[in-house]
Design a protein around this motif. Structure first.
Motif, PDB file in Angstrom:
ATOM      1  N   PRO A   8       0.838  -1.193   0.000  1.00  0.00           N
ATOM      2  CA  PRO A   8       0.000   0.000   0.000  1.00  0.00           C
ATOM      3  C   PRO A   8       0.872   1.242   0.000  1.00  0.00           C
ATOM      4  O   PRO A   8       1.902   1.278   0.674  1.00  0.00           O
ATOM      5  CB  PRO A   8      -0.786  -0.115   1.314  1.00  0.00           C
ATOM      6  N   ASP A  11       0.615   7.724   0.001  1.00  0.00           N
ATOM      7  CA  ASP A  11       0.793   8.997  -0.700  1.00  0.00           C
ATOM      8  C   ASP A  11       0.294   8.917  -2.133  1.00  0.00           C
ATOM      9  O   ASP A  11      -0.430   9.777  -2.603  1.00  0.00           O
ATOM     10  CB  ASP A  11       2.268   9.397  -0.704  1.00  0.00           C
ATOM     11  N   ARG A  13      -1.717   6.725  -3.090  1.00  0.00           N
ATOM     12  CA  ARG A  13      -3.060   6.155  -3.009  1.00  0.00           C
ATOM     13  C   ARG A  13      -3.219   4.974  -3.953  1.00  0.00           C
ATOM     14  O   ARG A  13      -4.152   4.886  -4.741  1.00  0.00           O
ATOM     15  CB  ARG A  13      -4.134   7.214  -3.266  1.00  0.00           C
ATOM     16  N   LEU A  15      -2.599   0.570  -4.208  1.00  0.00           N
ATOM     17  CA  LEU A  15      -2.286  -0.698  -3.583  1.00  0.00           C
ATOM     18  C   LEU A  15      -1.770  -1.599  -4.695  1.00  0.00           C
ATOM     19  O   LEU A  15      -2.426  -1.760  -5.715  1.00  0.00           O
ATOM     20  CB  LEU A  15      -3.533  -1.314  -2.950  1.00  0.00           C
ATOM     21  N   ILE A  17      -0.516  -5.342  -5.646  1.00  0.00           N
ATOM     22  CA  ILE A  17      -0.503  -6.738  -5.226  1.00  0.00           C
ATOM     23  C   ILE A  17       0.242  -7.539  -6.279  1.00  0.00           C
ATOM     24  O   ILE A  17      -0.123  -7.513  -7.456  1.00  0.00           O
ATOM     25  CB  ILE A  17      -1.939  -7.303  -5.107  1.00  0.00           C
ATOM     26  N   ALA A 133      -8.390  10.732  -1.129  1.00  0.00           N
ATOM     27  CA  ALA A 133      -8.506  10.141   0.206  1.00  0.00           C
ATOM     28  C   ALA A 133      -9.949   9.782   0.543  1.00  0.00           C
ATOM     29  O   ALA A 133     -10.217   8.759   1.158  1.00  0.00           O
ATOM     30  CB  ALA A 133      -7.942  11.105   1.246  1.00  0.00           C
ATOM     31  N   GLU A 134     -10.871  10.614   0.103  1.00  0.00           N
ATOM     32  CA  GLU A 134     -12.272  10.342   0.420  1.00  0.00           C
ATOM     33  C   GLU A 134     -12.742   9.075  -0.292  1.00  0.00           C
ATOM     34  O   GLU A 134     -13.459   8.252   0.277  1.00  0.00           O
ATOM     35  CB  GLU A 134     -13.138  11.552   0.040  1.00  0.00           C
ATOM     36  N   ARG A 137     -11.539   6.169   1.591  1.00  0.00           N
ATOM     37  CA  ARG A 137     -12.312   5.892   2.790  1.00  0.00           C
ATOM     38  C   ARG A 137     -13.611   5.170   2.427  1.00  0.00           C
ATOM     39  O   ARG A 137     -13.976   4.171   3.039  1.00  0.00           O
ATOM     40  CB  ARG A 137     -12.638   7.191   3.524  1.00  0.00           C
ATOM     41  N   THR A 140     -12.858   1.565   1.454  1.00  0.00           N
ATOM     42  CA  THR A 140     -12.487   0.664   2.538  1.00  0.00           C
ATOM     43  C   THR A 140     -13.680   0.414   3.452  1.00  0.00           C
ATOM     44  O   THR A 140     -13.814  -0.657   4.008  1.00  0.00           O
ATOM     45  CB  THR A 140     -11.288   1.216   3.323  1.00  0.00           C
ATOM     46  N   MET A 144     -14.871  -3.348   3.981  1.00  0.00           N
ATOM     47  CA  MET A 144     -15.033  -3.965   5.293  1.00  0.00           C
ATOM     48  C   MET A 144     -16.121  -5.018   5.292  1.00  0.00           C
ATOM     49  O   MET A 144     -16.001  -6.045   5.934  1.00  0.00           O
ATOM     50  CB  MET A 144     -15.398  -2.916   6.326  1.00  0.00           C
TER      51      MET A 144
ATOM     52  N   VAL B   2     -11.869  -3.847  13.412  1.00  0.00           N
ATOM     53  CA  VAL B   2     -12.859  -2.823  13.095  1.00  0.00           C
ATOM     54  C   VAL B   2     -12.143  -1.500  12.834  1.00  0.00           C
ATOM     55  O   VAL B   2     -11.303  -1.077  13.610  1.00  0.00           O
ATOM     56  CB  VAL B   2     -13.868  -2.644  14.250  1.00  0.00           C
ATOM     57  N   VAL B   3     -12.447  -0.907  11.733  1.00  0.00           N
ATOM     58  CA  VAL B   3     -11.904   0.409  11.420  1.00  0.00           C
ATOM     59  C   VAL B   3     -12.950   1.435  11.792  1.00  0.00           C
ATOM     60  O   VAL B   3     -14.087   1.346  11.355  1.00  0.00           O
ATOM     61  CB  VAL B   3     -11.599   0.521   9.915  1.00  0.00           C
ATOM     62  N   GLN B   5     -15.103   4.793  11.862  1.00  0.00           N
ATOM     63  CA  GLN B   5     -15.561   5.690  10.822  1.00  0.00           C
ATOM     64  C   GLN B   5     -14.811   7.016  10.927  1.00  0.00           C
ATOM     65  O   GLN B   5     -14.642   7.545  12.005  1.00  0.00           O
ATOM     66  CB  GLN B   5     -17.055   5.948  11.002  1.00  0.00           C
ATOM     67  N   TRP B   6     -14.392   7.521   9.795  1.00  0.00           N
ATOM     68  CA  TRP B   6     -13.697   8.794   9.794  1.00  0.00           C
ATOM     69  C   TRP B   6     -14.565   9.862   9.177  1.00  0.00           C
ATOM     70  O   TRP B   6     -15.270   9.623   8.208  1.00  0.00           O
ATOM     71  CB  TRP B   6     -12.429   8.696   8.948  1.00  0.00           C
ATOM     72  N   GLN B   8     -14.895  13.060   6.853  1.00  0.00           N
ATOM     73  CA  GLN B   8     -14.139  13.378   5.653  1.00  0.00           C
ATOM     74  C   GLN B   8     -13.043  14.408   5.923  1.00  0.00           C
ATOM     75  O   GLN B   8     -11.911  14.267   5.455  1.00  0.00           O
ATOM     76  CB  GLN B   8     -15.068  13.911   4.563  1.00  0.00           C
ATOM     77  N   VAL B  11     -10.056  12.742   7.449  1.00  0.00           N
ATOM     78  CA  VAL B  11      -9.273  11.974   6.478  1.00  0.00           C
ATOM     79  C   VAL B  11      -8.417  12.908   5.637  1.00  0.00           C
ATOM     80  O   VAL B  11      -7.228  12.676   5.424  1.00  0.00           O
ATOM     81  CB  VAL B  11     -10.202  11.150   5.555  1.00  0.00           C
ATOM     82  N   ASP B  12      -9.038  13.987   5.161  1.00  0.00           N
ATOM     83  CA  ASP B  12      -8.298  14.926   4.329  1.00  0.00           C
ATOM     84  C   ASP B  12      -7.112  15.518   5.082  1.00  0.00           C
ATOM     85  O   ASP B  12      -6.028  15.665   4.531  1.00  0.00           O
ATOM     86  CB  ASP B  12      -9.226  16.047   3.836  1.00  0.00           C
ATOM     87  N   PHE B  15      -4.312  12.794   5.340  1.00  0.00           N
ATOM     88  CA  PHE B  15      -3.569  12.524   4.116  1.00  0.00           C
ATOM     89  C   PHE B  15      -2.830  13.754   3.606  1.00  0.00           C
ATOM     90  O   PHE B  15      -1.743  13.648   3.047  1.00  0.00           O
ATOM     91  CB  PHE B  15      -4.469  11.895   3.058  1.00  0.00           C
ATOM     92  N   LEU B  18       0.291  13.852   5.615  1.00  0.00           N
ATOM     93  CA  LEU B  18       1.267  12.822   5.252  1.00  0.00           C
ATOM     94  C   LEU B  18       1.775  12.964   3.823  1.00  0.00           C
ATOM     95  O   LEU B  18       2.651  12.224   3.390  1.00  0.00           O
ATOM     96  CB  LEU B  18       0.645  11.432   5.437  1.00  0.00           C
ATOM     97  N   ARG B  24       6.281  13.194   6.919  1.00  0.00           N
ATOM     98  CA  ARG B  24       6.329  11.734   7.081  1.00  0.00           C
ATOM     99  C   ARG B  24       7.572  11.332   7.870  1.00  0.00           C
ATOM    100  O   ARG B  24       7.544  10.446   8.711  1.00  0.00           O
ATOM    101  CB  ARG B  24       6.357  11.038   5.709  1.00  0.00           C
ATOM    102  N   LEU B  88      -6.837   1.735   6.852  1.00  0.00           N
ATOM    103  CA  LEU B  88      -7.674   1.997   5.686  1.00  0.00           C
ATOM    104  C   LEU B  88      -7.211   1.180   4.494  1.00  0.00           C
ATOM    105  O   LEU B  88      -7.985   0.518   3.826  1.00  0.00           O
ATOM    106  CB  LEU B  88      -7.623   3.488   5.328  1.00  0.00           C
ATOM    107  N   LEU B  89      -5.927   1.239   4.231  1.00  0.00           N
ATOM    108  CA  LEU B  89      -5.407   0.490   3.092  1.00  0.00           C
ATOM    109  C   LEU B  89      -5.323  -1.000   3.378  1.00  0.00           C
ATOM    110  O   LEU B  89      -5.475  -1.823   2.490  1.00  0.00           O
ATOM    111  CB  LEU B  89      -4.036   1.035   2.676  1.00  0.00           C
ATOM    112  N   GLU B  91      -7.450  -2.793   4.949  1.00  0.00           N
ATOM    113  CA  GLU B  91      -8.749  -3.399   4.657  1.00  0.00           C
ATOM    114  C   GLU B  91      -8.860  -3.770   3.192  1.00  0.00           C
ATOM    115  O   GLU B  91      -9.298  -4.853   2.837  1.00  0.00           O
ATOM    116  CB  GLU B  91      -9.883  -2.412   4.985  1.00  0.00           C
ATOM    117  N   TYR B  92      -8.489  -2.814   2.365  1.00  0.00           N
ATOM    118  CA  TYR B  92      -8.589  -3.029   0.933  1.00  0.00           C
ATOM    119  C   TYR B  92      -7.628  -4.132   0.495  1.00  0.00           C
ATOM    120  O   TYR B  92      -7.949  -4.977  -0.327  1.00  0.00           O
ATOM    121  CB  TYR B  92      -8.289  -1.712   0.215  1.00  0.00           C
ATOM    122  N   GLU B  93      -6.456  -4.095   1.117  1.00  0.00           N
ATOM    123  CA  GLU B  93      -5.460  -5.118   0.815  1.00  0.00           C
ATOM    124  C   GLU B  93      -6.009  -6.509   1.131  1.00  0.00           C
ATOM    125  O   GLU B  93      -5.804  -7.470   0.399  1.00  0.00           O
ATOM    126  CB  GLU B  93      -4.191  -4.859   1.627  1.00  0.00           C
TER     127      GLU B  93
END
Lengths: 162, 117
Positions: A8, A11, A13, A15, A17, A133-134, A137, A140, A144, B2-3, B5-6, B8, B11-12, B15, B18, B24, B88-89, B91-93
């Motif tokens: 991942p 920066d 954004r 992923l 694999i 980023a939104e 979110r 993800t 979930m 469990v992640v 809830q953020w 918006q 989150v902005d 990121f 970072l 960083r 966040l990432l 989960e997707y991973e």
């Protein structure tokens, strides 16, 4: 193990694999191109996918829905950007309602699949790009649902990367 | 897992904070050991005030916290936020790892059997 790395990049954004399989690139491609094989792996066992359309050419679309344990449905669509069998597949990946109508609110990611022969099989690299980023979110949050039912179902061993 | 809830805006902020290489680096330094702003500033080719501004951006994003000790300002990581950003990432991973695992299982089936559904 199938997956050899998952990277991942917060920066960029993305992923990324990287997986390797003991199969030819042509056989790996089939799992994308044949809807009956594709639906065996796209959704988790608890949310199996059904593809109703798969038009594998640039500009072509795919439609599918996933069916949850309570019979609930979650739809999705792809639009192919680059199709070069058995090497390159780029597509936009979005959400849809139960009837397959694309959602205008949910995010769209770009998936870039590269398939190449290696010494004893085939390497497949998938780069998944989030627009912002939104979007990340939102995705993800959606992920979930899938990820958690999956974890409950079968795959503890997958979760322990190191 | 469990992640949470953020929001918006949250989150902005995370990121955006970072997105800068210096920030960083500050996060990874204070993750190793809490550090004063003065000590952090010595590690960068920029003014104390500039480093202080970077720390303030990280603080607003809840990635670090600042504490006073005597005349020093100590910077500490906010592990909750840092873990959530990574989660966040992750989960997707996890979704994609599941897919690739099933992908491999199908390919490992005996080739002549075909689809045995």
């Amino acid at each position: 193990m199938t997956v050899i790395s998952a990277t991942p990049d917060t920066d960029a954004r993305t992923l990324t694999i990287v997986s390797e399989f003991r199969a030819t690139p042509e056989r790996v491609w089939e799992l994308w191109a044949d809807p009956r094989q594709l639906e065996r792996w796209w959704g988790p066992p608890t949310w199996p996918a059904t593809f109703t359309e798969l038009d594998l050419r640039p500009g072509g679309r795919a439609s599918y829905y996933m069916t949850g344990p309570e019979g609930e449905k979650a739809g999705g669509w792809w639009e192919f950007v680059t199709v070069d069998a058995p090497r390159t597949l780029h597509f936009d990946d979005g959400f849809a309602d139960e009837d397959g109508r694309p959602s205008t609110e949910m995010p769209v990611t770009r998936a870039e699949v590269a398939i190449e022969p290696v010494a004893d099989g085939t390497r497949m690299t998938i780069v998944s790009r989030f627009a912002d980023a939104e979007q990340m979110r939102q995705l993800t949050d959606m992920g979930m649902v899938e990820g958690m039912s999956e974890a409950l179902g079968q795959i503890d061993h997958l979760l322990t990367g190191d | 897992m469990v992640v949470r809830q953020w929001e918006q805006a949250e989150v902005d902020r995370v990121f955006a904070a970072l997105a800068d290489a210096t920030r960083r680096d500050i996060v990874s330094r204070v993750l190793r050991a809490e550090s004063s702003v003065t000590a952090l500033a010595e590690g960068y080719d920029m003014s104390f005030a500039a480093v202080q501004r970077h720390v303030a951006v990280l603080e607003r994003a809840h990635l670090v916290t600042k504490h006073r000790r005597g005349r020093e300002q100590l910077v500490r990581p906010d592990l909750g936020t840092i873990r959530s950003a990574a989660a966040l990432l992750e989960e997707y991973e996890r979704v994609w790892r599941g897919r690739m695992d099933r992908f491999g299982q199908i390919l490992d089936e005996p080739p002549t059997e075909g689809d045995h559904s």
